[in-house]
Motif scaffolding. Structure first.
Motif, PDB file in Angstrom:
ATOM      1  N   GLU A  91      -0.892   0.929   0.961  1.00 35.07           N
ATOM      2  CA  GLU A  91      -0.344  -0.395   0.682  1.00 35.07           C
ATOM      3  C   GLU A  91      -1.467  -1.390   0.395  1.00 35.07           C
ATOM      4  O   GLU A  91      -1.410  -2.158  -0.573  1.00 35.07           O
TER       5      GLU A  91
ATOM      6  N   PHE B  49       1.778  -0.194  -7.777  1.00 38.31           N
ATOM      7  CA  PHE B  49       2.603  -0.205  -6.568  1.00 38.31           C
ATOM      8  C   PHE B  49       4.083  -0.036  -6.950  1.00 38.31           C
ATOM      9  O   PHE B  49       4.806   0.782  -6.375  1.00 38.31           O
TER      10      PHE B  49
ATOM     11  N   PHE C  44      -3.014  -0.988  -3.071  1.00 40.53           N
ATOM     12  CA  PHE C  44      -2.201  -1.578  -4.143  1.00 40.53           C
ATOM     13  C   PHE C  44      -2.319  -3.101  -4.152  1.00 40.53           C
ATOM     14  O   PHE C  44      -2.337  -3.730  -5.213  1.00 40.53           O
TER      15      PHE C  44
END
Length: 652
Positions: free
Chosen positions: A198, A236, A201
């Protein structure tokens, strides 16, 4: 964008470290500072350390962060940033490194000349990690020297010392969580990997790696992954939508750092029927949304409706469009940077800064309008999807009304197959969603009728990942779940929101067979809850029953076992030094193979049973997982199974 974020370029020194308050009470009341002392809390320690490195990266001084899970479940985080300052801190009369690591809320992020924004502002800093670690070692490469200091329970073992020379810069933090404070001290690889992915991204161009030294493969290599995104949010969105059929060939991307609030948005339309919008502030996941999400939604609706009106498409259809229609089949990620974020909501994950709404709305409106004008084919495809969504919404509304009208017409509206409990206080009531009439019958006989209700579900419920909303409310088993639980659809003007004010049970327990079919049914039910009753997961009401896999028996001695290791141990103990072949091992493939007393004692008795509470560590990752497991695309599902097979527990 990183060059815009930092204000003070070369003046990061001991004088930039500002002290707000001391470190008292962290060890006495750790949950106040990190949320809890269980699974989430122990992982939060990693996030606090990694946040410091990300702050350096956002300021333009770091591009590589390594995280290692060591053999003893300690953690090492190493970056190539500037290194924590080690000079003398005048106010505290000690090294700035020691101040950062021993004083709560001490750090460069509180000095606006050092960092304009900080990902760690929501937390309590590396000093809290230090306080809750039985041992922590800091190594700083800076100014040509290697500095070192070690701590125990937050207290330095010796003054900062120089242990060598170096040509690189950066900080390495190694810590071992205190097992007298944390109830869980084992790190979960997938949880750490999800967060690092996460972060990669959200911060394009930064390389994050994860190595797990607790397990070697056949070649003697440790488990290792590298996370790097060159384009950030576009990638993402592609990752989140990898298992869905796209409506437009490429994600729409919008970025602006002209104003006081840098805004980055990427969005994609697909053929699914769900909306998936994920928002972040300074890399913090805002699961409750907030002003940035409000700005995005308002701009999306206004701009798309304006385009549709201008093109004359809506006039031909003669159909009323709502805001929800513009978001069906939408996957979007919103990431903004705010110097001083104000968080609201029960879990402090809702952004409250009023100035953000206009900033996000303006960026999205301007850039989406440009995109629609430059891509007429894609624009028409999106508007066609919106019109279909409006028609489906009207059909779904009628279907929901039929479900709720049935409740009113039949009095209680409770399904005929429901065996209800006599208690009426939802806090003490629980309902078992049981696979099949046979197992349901056994559960009804074995339960405690005072507080345990049983709802048998016939066969496999509808796969909601592939169905339009109105089909869901027409499904008999799903209608039975709605009516049995007492929930209503529609709240605070949102006709799709779930109203749980009259929820009849605060424990909703999924109980299926321990075989492939049972796992599939459980996943179908969980997908339904995630897509249409997510608030029940967020409130902690959803559980999974854990029926035993084996009964180990010899003579009158019986042992129930839930794992292969327990079975092997039980066989040895029951054999008592004799031949293990004399021990009878029964494998339970279905709940119906147990009688009512056995099911009660092993799976339903609150004093003896084991329940797994369903939680969502990352909404974005959960969305990706459910769409991959239950969607149309076979290739990503096969790849997932092949990749994770060696880490999964397989029951045969």
């Amino acid at each position: 964008m990183s060059n815009e974020i930092v204000l003070g370029v070369n003046n990061y020194s001991a004088d930039n470290i500002q002290v707000l308050e001391g470190l008292e009470a962290v060890r006495k009341r750790p949950a106040m500072y990190i949320g809890d002392t269980g699974f989430k809390g122990v992982h939060h320690l990693i996030w606090e350390v990694v946040d410091n490195s990300i702050d350096e990266a956002m300021a333009g001084y770091c591009d590589t962060i390594h995280v290692t899970i060591e053999k003893n479940n300690s953690i090492t985080v190493r970056d190539n940033g500037r290194g924590i300052p080690t000079g003398h801190h005048a106010k505290e009369n000690k090294s700035a490194l020691e101040v950062v690591l021993t004083v709560l809320h001490a750090g460069g992020k509180f000095d606006k000349d050092t960092y304009k924004v900080s990902g760690g502002l929501h937390g309590v800093g590396v000093s809290c990690v230090n306080a809750l670690s039985i041992h922590l070692r800091a190594e700083v490469h800076r100014e040509g020297k290697i500095f070192e200091q070690e701590y125990s329970e937050g207290k330095p073992l010796y003054p900062v010392r120089i242990i060598g020379e170096t040509e690189r810069t950066g900080t390495t933090i190694h810590f071992l969580p205190d097992s007298t404070i944390f109830t869980v001290t084992e790190y979960k690889y997938d949880t750490v990997a999800t967060r690092l992915r996460e972060l990669s991204f959200l911060n394009k161009g930064i390389r994050l790696t994860l190595e797990d030294k607790r397990e070697e493969d056949e070649a003697g290599k440790f488990r290792y992954e590298e996370f790097f995104s060159e384009v950030g949010l576009k990638e993402f969105v592609r990752y989140l939508d990898a298992t869905r059929q796209p409506l437009i060939p490429e994600p729409v991307y919008m970025e602006s750092d002209k104003g006081t609030v840098p805004v980055e948005v990427s969005m994609m339309y697909n053929t699914s029927y769900s909306e998936n919008v994920y928002s972040y502030v300074n890399n913090i996941s805002t699961i409750e949304g907030g002003t940035h999400v409000s700005g995005f939604r308002a701009a999306l609706t206004r701009t798309l409706k304006g385009y549709a009106d201008k093109s004359g498409i809506l006039a031909k259809e003669k159909i009323e469009i709502s805001g929800d229609d513009f978001r069906e089949g939408l996957t979007a990620v919103i990431s903004i940077k705010v110097a001083e974020p104000q968080f609201e909501g029960q879990t402090k994950t809702k952004l409250g800064n009023s100035e953000v709404t206009g900033a996000v709305s303006q960026v999205v409106s301007e850039m989406l309008e440009t995109y629609l004008d430059e891509h007429p084919k894609e624009a028409r495809t999106i508007i066609d999807k919106v019109i279909l969504a409006a028609k489906a919404r009207i059909a779904a509304k009628k279907a929901r009304e039929m479900v709720q009208r049935k409740n009113v017409l039949t009095g209680t509206g409770l399904p005929g197959k429901l065996a209800d409990c006599s208690e009426t206080d939802p806090k003490v009531c629980e309902i078992y969603l049981v696979e099949g009439d046979s197992a349901g019958g056994t559960a009804k006989q074995g339960r405690n009728r005072a507080f345990q209700a049983i709802l048998p579900l016939r066969g496999k419920i509808l796969n909601v990942e592939k169905a339009q909303e109105y089909r869901i409310y027409e499904n008999e088993e799903i209608k039975n779940m709605f009516t049995a639980m007492g929930v209503q659809i529609g709240k605070d003007g949102d006709e799709r929101a779930l109203n749980i004010e009259k929820l009849r049970y605060h424990k909703i327990i999924i109980m299926t067979d321990a075989d492939i079919d049972g796992s599939h049914i459980r996943t179908l039910i969980l997908t339904f809850f995630f897509r249409y009753m997510k608030i029940l997961i967020d409130e902690g009401y959803i559980y999974i029953a854990q029926p035993p896999l084996y009964l180990v028996k010899k003579g009158r001695e019986e042992r129930y076992c839930w794992t292969e290791a327990q079975r092997e141990q039980a066989v040895k103990e029951v054999a008592g030094g004799g031949k293990e072949e004399s021990v009878n091992v029964q494998r339970y493939k279905g709940l119906g193979e147990m009688n009512a007393e056995q099911l009660w004692q092993t799976t339903m008795n609150p004093e003896k049973r084991s329940l797994k509470q369903v939680t969502i560590e990352s909404a974005a990752e959960a969305d990706h997982l459910f769409s991959m497991l239950m969607g149309d695309e076979v290739a990503p599902r096969r790849e997932f199974i092949e990749k994770n097979a060696k880490y999964a527990r397989v029951d045969v």
